[in-house]
Structures are given as structure tokens and as C-alpha cells.
Design a protein around this motif. Structure first.
Motif, PDB file in Angstrom:
ATOM      1  N   ALA B 230       0.854  -1.192   0.000  1.00 23.09           N
ATOM      2  CA  ALA B 230       0.000   0.000   0.000  1.00 23.09           C
ATOM      3  C   ALA B 230       0.880   1.227   0.000  1.00 23.09           C
ATOM      4  O   ALA B 230       2.088   1.143   0.175  1.00 23.09           O
ATOM      5  CB  ALA B 230      -0.905  -0.001   1.225  1.00 23.09           C
ATOM      6  N   GLY B 231       0.246   2.373  -0.164  1.00 29.57           N
ATOM      7  CA  GLY B 231       0.995   3.625  -0.217  1.00 29.57           C
ATOM      8  C   GLY B 231       1.131   4.038  -1.663  1.00 29.57           C
ATOM      9  O   GLY B 231       0.133   4.232  -2.340  1.00 29.57           O
ATOM     10  N   ASP B 232       2.356   4.162  -2.137  1.00 21.26           N
ATOM     11  CA  ASP B 232       2.555   4.573  -3.526  1.00 21.26           C
ATOM     12  C   ASP B 232       2.217   3.421  -4.466  1.00 21.26           C
ATOM     13  O   ASP B 232       2.380   2.247  -4.124  1.00 21.26           O
ATOM     14  CB  ASP B 232       4.019   4.986  -3.729  1.00 21.26           C
ATOM     15  CG  ASP B 232       4.405   6.115  -2.787  1.00 21.26           C
ATOM     16  OD1 ASP B 232       3.596   7.044  -2.624  1.00 21.26           O
ATOM     17  OD2 ASP B 232       5.496   6.045  -2.196  1.00 21.26           O
ATOM     18  N   LYS B 233       1.779   3.786  -5.678  1.00 25.62           N
ATOM     19  CA  LYS B 233       1.469   2.760  -6.676  1.00 25.62           C
ATOM     20  C   LYS B 233       2.755   2.057  -7.093  1.00 25.62           C
ATOM     21  O   LYS B 233       3.798   2.678  -7.268  1.00 25.62           O
ATOM     22  CB  LYS B 233       0.812   3.409  -7.896  1.00 25.62           C
ATOM     23  CG  LYS B 233       0.382   2.412  -8.955  1.00 25.62           C
ATOM     24  CD  LYS B 233      -0.452   3.096 -10.015  1.00 25.62           C
ATOM     25  CE  LYS B 233      -0.618   2.254 -11.268  1.00 25.62           C
ATOM     26  NZ  LYS B 233      -1.037   0.890 -11.035  1.00 25.62           N
ATOM     27  N   LEU B 234       2.642   0.758  -7.243  1.00 29.61           N
ATOM     28  CA  LEU B 234       3.814  -0.039  -7.602  1.00 29.61           C
ATOM     29  C   LEU B 234       4.039   0.021  -9.107  1.00 29.61           C
ATOM     30  O   LEU B 234       3.099  -0.151  -9.886  1.00 29.61           O
ATOM     31  CB  LEU B 234       3.533  -1.485  -7.179  1.00 29.61           C
ATOM     32  CG  LEU B 234       4.653  -2.321  -6.619  1.00 29.61           C
ATOM     33  CD1 LEU B 234       5.381  -1.617  -5.504  1.00 29.61           C
ATOM     34  CD2 LEU B 234       4.092  -3.652  -6.137  1.00 29.61           C
ATOM     35  N   GLN B 235       5.276   0.280  -9.528  1.00 24.44           N
ATOM     36  CA  GLN B 235       5.585   0.257 -10.962  1.00 24.44           C
ATOM     37  C   GLN B 235       5.420  -1.170 -11.473  1.00 24.44           C
ATOM     38  O   GLN B 235       5.727  -2.132 -10.770  1.00 24.44           O
ATOM     39  CB  GLN B 235       7.040   0.706 -11.186  1.00 24.44           C
ATOM     40  CG  GLN B 235       7.373   2.070 -10.611  1.00 24.44           C
ATOM     41  CD  GLN B 235       6.824   3.215 -11.463  1.00 24.44           C
ATOM     42  OE1 GLN B 235       6.641   3.064 -12.658  1.00 24.44           O
ATOM     43  NE2 GLN B 235       6.541   4.337 -10.833  1.00 24.44           N
ATOM     44  N   GLY B 236       4.975  -1.302 -12.728  1.00 17.14           N
ATOM     45  CA  GLY B 236       4.690  -2.622 -13.289  1.00 17.14           C
ATOM     46  C   GLY B 236       5.877  -3.564 -13.265  1.00 17.14           C
ATOM     47  O   GLY B 236       5.755  -4.734 -12.906  1.00 17.14           O
ATOM     48  N   ASP B 237       7.076  -3.064 -13.619  1.00 15.74           N
ATOM     49  CA  ASP B 237       8.232  -3.966 -13.663  1.00 15.74           C
ATOM     50  C   ASP B 237       8.628  -4.419 -12.259  1.00 15.74           C
ATOM     51  O   ASP B 237       9.070  -5.553 -12.064  1.00 15.74           O
ATOM     52  CB  ASP B 237       9.421  -3.313 -14.378  1.00 15.74           C
ATOM     53  CG  ASP B 237       9.875  -2.029 -13.715  1.00 15.74           C
ATOM     54  OD1 ASP B 237       9.055  -1.415 -12.993  1.00 15.74           O
ATOM     55  OD2 ASP B 237      11.042  -1.645 -13.890  1.00 15.74           O
ATOM     56  N   PRO B 424      12.717  12.430  -1.852  1.00 15.98           N
ATOM     57  CA  PRO B 424      12.565  12.556  -0.390  1.00 15.98           C
ATOM     58  C   PRO B 424      11.376  11.744   0.099  1.00 15.98           C
ATOM     59  O   PRO B 424      10.368  11.627  -0.601  1.00 15.98           O
ATOM     60  CB  PRO B 424      12.325  14.058  -0.190  1.00 15.98           C
ATOM     61  CG  PRO B 424      11.785  14.539  -1.497  1.00 15.98           C
ATOM     62  CD  PRO B 424      12.401  13.678  -2.558  1.00 15.98           C
ATOM     63  N   GLN B 425      11.509  11.183   1.292  1.00 13.37           N
ATOM     64  CA  GLN B 425      10.439  10.357   1.852  1.00 13.37           C
ATOM     65  C   GLN B 425      10.055  10.850   3.232  1.00 13.37           C
ATOM     66  O   GLN B 425      10.884  11.387   3.961  1.00 13.37           O
ATOM     67  CB  GLN B 425      10.908   8.912   2.001  1.00 13.37           C
ATOM     68  CG  GLN B 425      11.038   8.169   0.702  1.00 13.37           C
ATOM     69  CD  GLN B 425      11.556   6.759   0.921  1.00 13.37           C
ATOM     70  OE1 GLN B 425      11.413   6.208   1.999  1.00 13.37           O
ATOM     71  NE2 GLN B 425      12.148   6.199  -0.091  1.00 13.37           N
ATOM     72  N   LEU B 426       8.799  10.602   3.575  1.00 17.32           N
ATOM     73  CA  LEU B 426       8.344  10.820   4.943  1.00 17.32           C
ATOM     74  C   LEU B 426       8.774   9.623   5.788  1.00 17.32           C
ATOM     75  O   LEU B 426       9.120   8.572   5.231  1.00 17.32           O
ATOM     76  CB  LEU B 426       6.811  10.941   4.966  1.00 17.32           C
ATOM     77  CG  LEU B 426       6.235  12.173   4.251  1.00 17.32           C
ATOM     78  CD1 LEU B 426       4.748  12.017   4.052  1.00 17.32           C
ATOM     79  CD2 LEU B 426       6.536  13.421   5.060  1.00 17.32           C
ATOM     80  N   PRO B 427       8.740   9.731   7.121  1.00 14.43           N
ATOM     81  CA  PRO B 427       9.107   8.582   7.947  1.00 14.43           C
ATOM     82  C   PRO B 427       8.279   7.333   7.629  1.00 14.43           C
ATOM     83  O   PRO B 427       8.727   6.213   7.792  1.00 14.43           O
ATOM     84  CB  PRO B 427       8.825   9.075   9.373  1.00 14.43           C
ATOM     85  CG  PRO B 427       8.944  10.559   9.290  1.00 14.43           C
ATOM     86  CD  PRO B 427       8.471  10.943   7.922  1.00 14.43           C
ATOM     87  N   SER B 428       7.054   7.547   7.126  1.00 12.01           N
ATOM     88  CA  SER B 428       6.193   6.405   6.799  1.00 12.01           C
ATOM     89  C   SER B 428       6.656   5.691   5.538  1.00 12.01           C
ATOM     90  O   SER B 428       6.146   4.629   5.213  1.00 12.01           O
ATOM     91  CB  SER B 428       4.759   6.890   6.595  1.00 12.01           C
ATOM     92  OG  SER B 428       4.708   7.805   5.506  1.00 12.01           O
ATOM     93  N   GLY B 429       7.599   6.280   4.818  1.00 10.17           N
ATOM     94  CA  GLY B 429       8.059   5.669   3.573  1.00 10.17           C
ATOM     95  C   GLY B 429       7.366   6.252   2.356  1.00 10.17           C
ATOM     96  O   GLY B 429       7.729   5.948   1.225  1.00 10.17           O
ATOM     97  N   LYS B 430       6.338   7.080   2.589  1.00 13.35           N
ATOM     98  CA  LYS B 430       5.648   7.701   1.454  1.00 13.35           C
ATOM     99  C   LYS B 430       6.500   8.830   0.888  1.00 13.35           C
ATOM    100  O   LYS B 430       7.334   9.404   1.588  1.00 13.35           O
ATOM    101  CB  LYS B 430       4.311   8.278   1.911  1.00 13.35           C
ATOM    102  CG  LYS B 430       3.241   7.248   2.182  1.00 13.35           C
ATOM    103  CD  LYS B 430       1.952   7.961   2.534  1.00 13.35           C
ATOM    104  CE  LYS B 430       0.818   6.990   2.736  1.00 13.35           C
ATOM    105  NZ  LYS B 430      -0.419   7.687   3.094  1.00 13.35           N
ATOM    106  N   LEU B 431       6.213   9.125  -0.373  1.00 13.27           N
ATOM    107  CA  LEU B 431       6.900  10.244  -1.018  1.00 13.27           C
ATOM    108  C   LEU B 431       6.595  11.540  -0.270  1.00 13.27           C
ATOM    109  O   LEU B 431       5.440  11.816   0.060  1.00 13.27           O
ATOM    110  CB  LEU B 431       6.412  10.353  -2.463  1.00 13.27           C
ATOM    111  CG  LEU B 431       6.937  11.546  -3.253  1.00 13.27           C
ATOM    112  CD1 LEU B 431       8.402  11.338  -3.608  1.00 13.27           C
ATOM    113  CD2 LEU B 431       6.112  11.759  -4.506  1.00 13.27           C
ATOM    114  N   ASP B 432       7.619  12.337  -0.026  1.00  8.51           N
ATOM    115  CA  ASP B 432       7.430  13.622   0.644  1.00  8.51           C
ATOM    116  C   ASP B 432       7.180  14.687  -0.425  1.00  8.51           C
ATOM    117  O   ASP B 432       8.088  15.382  -0.875  1.00  8.51           O
ATOM    118  CB  ASP B 432       8.680  13.960   1.474  1.00  8.51           C
ATOM    119  CG  ASP B 432       8.502  15.239   2.288  1.00  8.51           C
ATOM    120  OD1 ASP B 432       7.451  15.902   2.135  1.00  8.51           O
ATOM    121  OD2 ASP B 432       9.397  15.558   3.067  1.00  8.51           O
TER     122      ASP B 432
END
Lengths: 114, 449
Positions: B230-237, B424-432
Motif C-alpha cells: 500500500a501507499g505509492d502505486k507499484l511500478q509494473g516492472d 525525499p520520503q516521509l518517515p512512513s516511507g511515502k513520497l514527501d
């Protein structure tokens, strides 16, 4: 003896004492090359960090995150001509730059410029 | 045997139940009512998870805050830190309470037992979200049902358990299924693979960046029953590379306010799991607003509302605006297209940031692109593209600018392009995104100077 060792040592290791000395020389050479590589290829990441043997790879050191760790591994594999096994990825091998140098030596690094 | 473990400790589930009496006594001696929220400082440890579950069992209102938080909500009198100790040879979870220096003696607007979690602050500000305890359980049971968590699973949770993803999709469903749970704090690929060799997980709950890293350095096949991302969409490859080595992945869509909303059933085809977030979970309704294209969600077990730092309450709307643009196919499967605030007008034409990202991604040598909209330019809202080149590719922003015409209409040309190696990322691992927006402001200003 691994190819790199032959290149650097150029002579037969005859005792444990010499063995230890040679290991230290090899490790220093690998560390020096790692420093050069990281400074050249990952300058944004390592610019603010002193690249020393005891610099941690993760927290309190290079602070590599998910993406930069992949880059770190890839840069080392390409420049040292080795491919790490999945079993090599453990926190002992990736604790400090010295640990990584030890790992590369175990993997049989190649250093043509030597 | 059902256990929760971290790097240092493993306890049986019974320890949690056996610890509730001691915790209840401590709260009683401090005069804490069940509806008066206390703060629990959390990390991904057995102590924190055990205390969290024990407080839920007691029905104690609890605000979950990260261990390194400095300030706590003014409506909480006490801040608790959990530990595990040995008592006559048996493990016990205990709490240490200290007074919250920011406490204001104000009555909390909500008068039932609630669990309070913070939003991740993707847009720069974090809110406190109130979940009725019983609804939170039902929310987690929904997830348990969709993913068929069972006691034979071995579930690894390398995401924070005080966020809804780790809590509502990982800890609670696995706990209700009586599955062995392994928590992993400060995860990185090395620590993950090391944990994997010892714990032998069959179900993993991952954030997209960690999954991407693991997929790149994994050399051996290792079959999991299920990996949830979950979180960011996963790239297909990345999806395909990971699936080839590890097996079934499913993408979940949720939010702090709603918990899990949609997720592909593990039995769905790989194409469905790769390209969509599946259909809504039982009881959940989703629709797309015909004007704005925004995804709206009605969740029977969603949050009760936001709570201010001083306890004031803003109730949850009947249909929650997710802030995401989505499409829904004939089988009710959801595809997330981007954020609503990523739709802008340039040269009088509507443009979605994802169109610019897709255009730039189609250029040779580009691995990842994030486009942000800030400020004003002659064309309308300012556009800045941050491009990460593929490994070993040497590409400049000037070269990228010169190639834009090949893939984008004129109104979609970014006003500034920056080549970037690390997002850059947030502590949660999401894109900042906020950090990128600030950088974009600087770039646009420097272009104007």
C-alpha cells in the motif's frame, strides 16, 4: 587465492602473521577503492559523511534508504566485479564500510588497477 | 503457537490478556476513566504492540503516537510507555505513566472508547483521527476476511503499527486470526532479509519502496502466500520482478480515516492485482464524483471524525472525500489515477500531472518521475518535473527539456525539470511531496530571477 589477492600480494603467503598483515593491506585497498567509488558515483549521498572504516552503512552513517541502498549495492557490484548472494545481505556484513570491505574480500573482489 | 515477536523478544498471545489486570489497576490508581484518552508512545516492538492490544481489550481510549514524538495532544493527561518484564517467570506487559505537560483539563467531545491515530501528513499537516474501538475491530476483520488471514500464516509487519496500515491491515487482522506476528522496526532490505531467514514469513505487509528494494536485491525464490502493498502505486516492472520471486502480491487502497477501503482478492488474476486496487471490502461503497472525478467512500467501520489538539470534534461526513482521482470498472474494481489537487489548468486546458509523468517516463533512460504543481507561470499553474534516471544513465535536465516535444503537448511542458537521484520520503516511507513542492518553488523563482 582469489584473483585480487594474487594481483596485490604477488607472492606466497607463508604464515598466519603474514596472512594477517596481508589481509589488513587488502582490506585497506578495498576500503580506499570503496571511498573513491562512493565519492564519484554517490556524491550526493556521501558528501556530508566522513567515509571511514567505521562509518555505519545505515543509521548514524550513510543513512541509506530503500532506493539508495540498491544503488550502493549496484555501484559496489559493478566496480568490484562481484555479485552478492542473498545470504550476504545481513546486518553484520552491512554494519560499517569495513564490514562491507570484508564481505567484498570474501566474495573475491577484482581490482584491475592494482 | 501464537506469538508476537521483535528482534529481542517473543511473547505468547496469552501474555497480553494476562497483563490487562495490572494495566487496569494502574489506570484506576491514576483515576483514568476508559473514555479519557491516554497517549501510548509506540514503536514496532512487542511491548508497544502488546500494550496497544491490552488497552484495546480494556476499552481504554488511547492516542497512538510515535516513540520519538515530543508533543502530545492537550486532551490527554497521561503519556504511557510500555515495557515487558518477567514476573515470577512469566512475561508481563506494564505501563509507566507520566503527566503530559501540555495537558489542559478539558473534556473530550467523544464519550465512547476510541483509538486515535494520526494521519501521515503527506500534505504537510497531520490530523488526529478518532476510531470507535468496535468499528476499528470490524474494519480489521474486513481485512482478515478479504486476505483470509489464518493461524497458519506467519505475518511480518515492517511498517509502523501506530499508523492505520500497520495497525488495521497488519497487527489487528493477524492477531484476530491468531497468526504468529513478527514486527520489524526501522526496516531496510538487509534487516528484512535477515529477519526473513529466521522467521520464515508467509504473509508480508510492505510499503512500496521497501518492496522495490527487496525485489532488486533478492536472488533466490521464496514463496509467500501473500504480499500486501500500500501507499505509492507499484511500478509494473517492480510488481512483476517481485511476483516472479515471491508470488502473489495484492495492492491495497486505504486511508487513515477509512482504514482499508479496497484491495484485490488474492485469487484475482495477476493483471487485476497489478493494475487495480481491487473491489471495495465488504460493506464499503465507493463512487466517483461525476464532476471532479474524485473517489468518494462510505465505510460502515470508518472513523468517527477528526479531533483537535484540545479535544474538539469534527464529525466524519457520510461520504468521505479521499482526495484521489479514480476510475471504477464494471466489476467495481478501483484504479487510482492520482490526487485531485494534481489536476490543473494550463493554457486554458485541463491537465493531470500523471499525463506529464507518463510522457516523461516514456523517454529513454528515465526510471521514475514526479511532477508537482506550484506557483503561477504564464501558462497557468507552474509545473516542475523531478526525474530519476535509470541506473548508469547520464542525462541532464537540459537534454530532458529538449526531448519534451517528442512526448508532451506544449501546454504540458514542465516549467522546470530537475534530475534527481533520490526522492525525499516521509518517515512512513511515502513520497514527501511537500519537500518537492518547496524545491519546485525555489526552482521556479530562480528561473524568474
Amino acid at each position: 587465492m582469489q584473483p585480487f589477492m594474487r594481483e596485490v600480494v604477488g607472492r606466497r603467503i607463508s604464515s598466519h602473521e603474514e596472512d594477517d598483515k596481508m589481509s589488513a593491506v587488502l582490506k585497506d585497498a578495498v576500503l580506499a577503492k570503496m571511498q573513491r567509488i562512493l565519492t564519484a558515483d554517490m556524491c550526493e549521498i556521501v558528501a556530508a559523511v566522513p567515509l571511514q572504516a567505521d562509518t555505519p552503512v545505515f543509521n548514524g552513517g550513510l543513512e541509506l534508504d530503500s532506493f539508495t541502498f540498491v544503488e550502493f549495492v549496484s555501484v559496489l557490484e559493478n566496480n568490484f566485479g562481484v555479485e552478492l548472494n542473498e545470504q550476504d545481505f545481513d546486518s553484520v556484513n552491512f554494519r560499517t564500510l569495513e564490514s562491507v570491505a570484508d564481505l567484498l574480500l570474501k566474495c573475491g573482489v577484482v581490482m584491475p588497477e592494482q | 503457537m501464537s506469538t508476537i515477536e521483535d528482534e529481542r523478544l517473543s511473547i505468547g498471545y496469552e501474555v497480553i490478556h494476562n497483563s490487562t489486570a495490572g494495566i487496569a489497576e494502574l489506570l484506576r490508581t491514576h483515576g483514568v476513566l476508559r473514555t479519557e484518552a491516554i497517549v501510548l508512545r509506540c514503536e514496532s516492538s512487542v511491548a508497544s504492540a502488546g500494550a496497544m492490544l491490552a488497552l484495546m481489550e480494556l476499552g481504554q481510549s488511547t492516542v497512538l503516537e510515535p516513540m520519538d514524538a515530543a508533543d502530545f495532544p492537550g486532551f490527554c493527561q497521561y503519556v504511557a510507555t510500555a515495557s515487558v518484564h518477567l514476573d515470577h517467570g512469566a512475561h508481563r506487559i506494564s505501563l509507566e505513566l507520566r503527566t503530559n505537560v501540555r495537558w489542559r483539563d478539558q473534556e473530550l467531545a467523544l464519550n465512547r472508547s476510541h483509538i486515535y491515530v494520526r494521519t501521515s501528513g503527506t500534505r504537510g499537516s497531520s490530523k488526529i483521527v478518532a476510531f470507535d474501538r468496535d468499528k476499528l475491530k470490524l474494519n480489521a476483520q474486513n481485512v482478515q476476511q478479504r486476505f483470509r488471514f489464518c493461524s497458519k500464516d506467519r505475518v511480518v509487519i515492517p511498517v509502523p503499527i501506530h499508523h492505520m496500515y500497520g495497525l488495521g491491515v497488519g497487527l489487528l487482522p493477524a492477531f484476530f486470526a491468531k497468526a504468529p506476528i513478527r514486527l520489524l522496526d526501522h526496516p531496510n532490505a538487509v534487516r528484512y532479509l535477515e529477519m526473513e531467514r529466521a522467521f520464515l514469513p508467509t504473509v508480508a505487509l510492505l510499503a512500496a519502496p521497501l518492496l522495490a528494494t527487496i525485489s532488486r536485491i533478492r536472488r533466490d525464490h521464496r514463496a509467500y502466500r501473500l504480499t500486501i502493498v500500500a501507499g505509492d502505486k507499484l511500478q509494473g516492472d517492480t510488481f512483476l520482478r517481485y511476483a516472479e520471486k515471491v508470488g502473489c502480491i495484492t495492492q491495497l487502497y486505504g486511508s487513515t480515516e477509512m482504514g482499508a477501503m479496497t484491495a484485490a482478492d488474492p485469487s484475482e488474476s495477476q493483471a487485476v492485482r497489478m493494475n487495480t486496487c481491487g473491489s471495495p471490502l465488504p460493506g464499503v461503497s465507493c463512487k466517483v464524483d461525476s464532476d471532479s472525478g474524485e473517489l468518494l467512500c462510505h465505510h460502515p467501520y470508518g472513523f468517527d471524525g477528526y479531533v483537535g489538539e484540545n479535544g474538539d470534534h469534527e464529525p466524519c461526513p457520510n461520504w468521505f472525500s479521499t482526495g484521489d482521482l479514480a476510475s471504477i470498472d464494471e466489476k467495481q474494481r478501483i484504479t487510482i489515477l492520482g490526487r485531485t489537487n494534481q489536476r490543473i489548468k494550463r493554457d486554458g486546458v485541463w491537465l493531470h500531472l500523471s499525463e506529464v509523468e507518463e510522457g516523461l517516463l516514456s523517454l529513454n533512460g528515465i526510471e521514475h518521475v514526479v511532477v508537482v504543481a506550484t506557483g503561477e507561470t504564464m501558462r497557468g499553474v507552474g509545473l516542475t518535473a523531478f526525474c530519476k534516471p535509470l541506473e548508469g544513465t547520464n542525462i541532464t535536465s537540459g537534454a530532458l527539456r529538449s526531448m519534451c516535444a517528442q512526448v508532451l503537448p506544449r501546454h504540458a511542458f514542465p516549467d522546470a525539470i530537475e534530475v534527481i537521484d533520490v526522492f525525499p520520503q516521509l518517515p512512513s516511507g511515502k513520497l514527501d511531496r511537500r519537500s518537492l513542492e518547496l524545491r519546485a518553488d525555489d526552482l521556479l523563482k530562480s528561473r524568474r530571477c
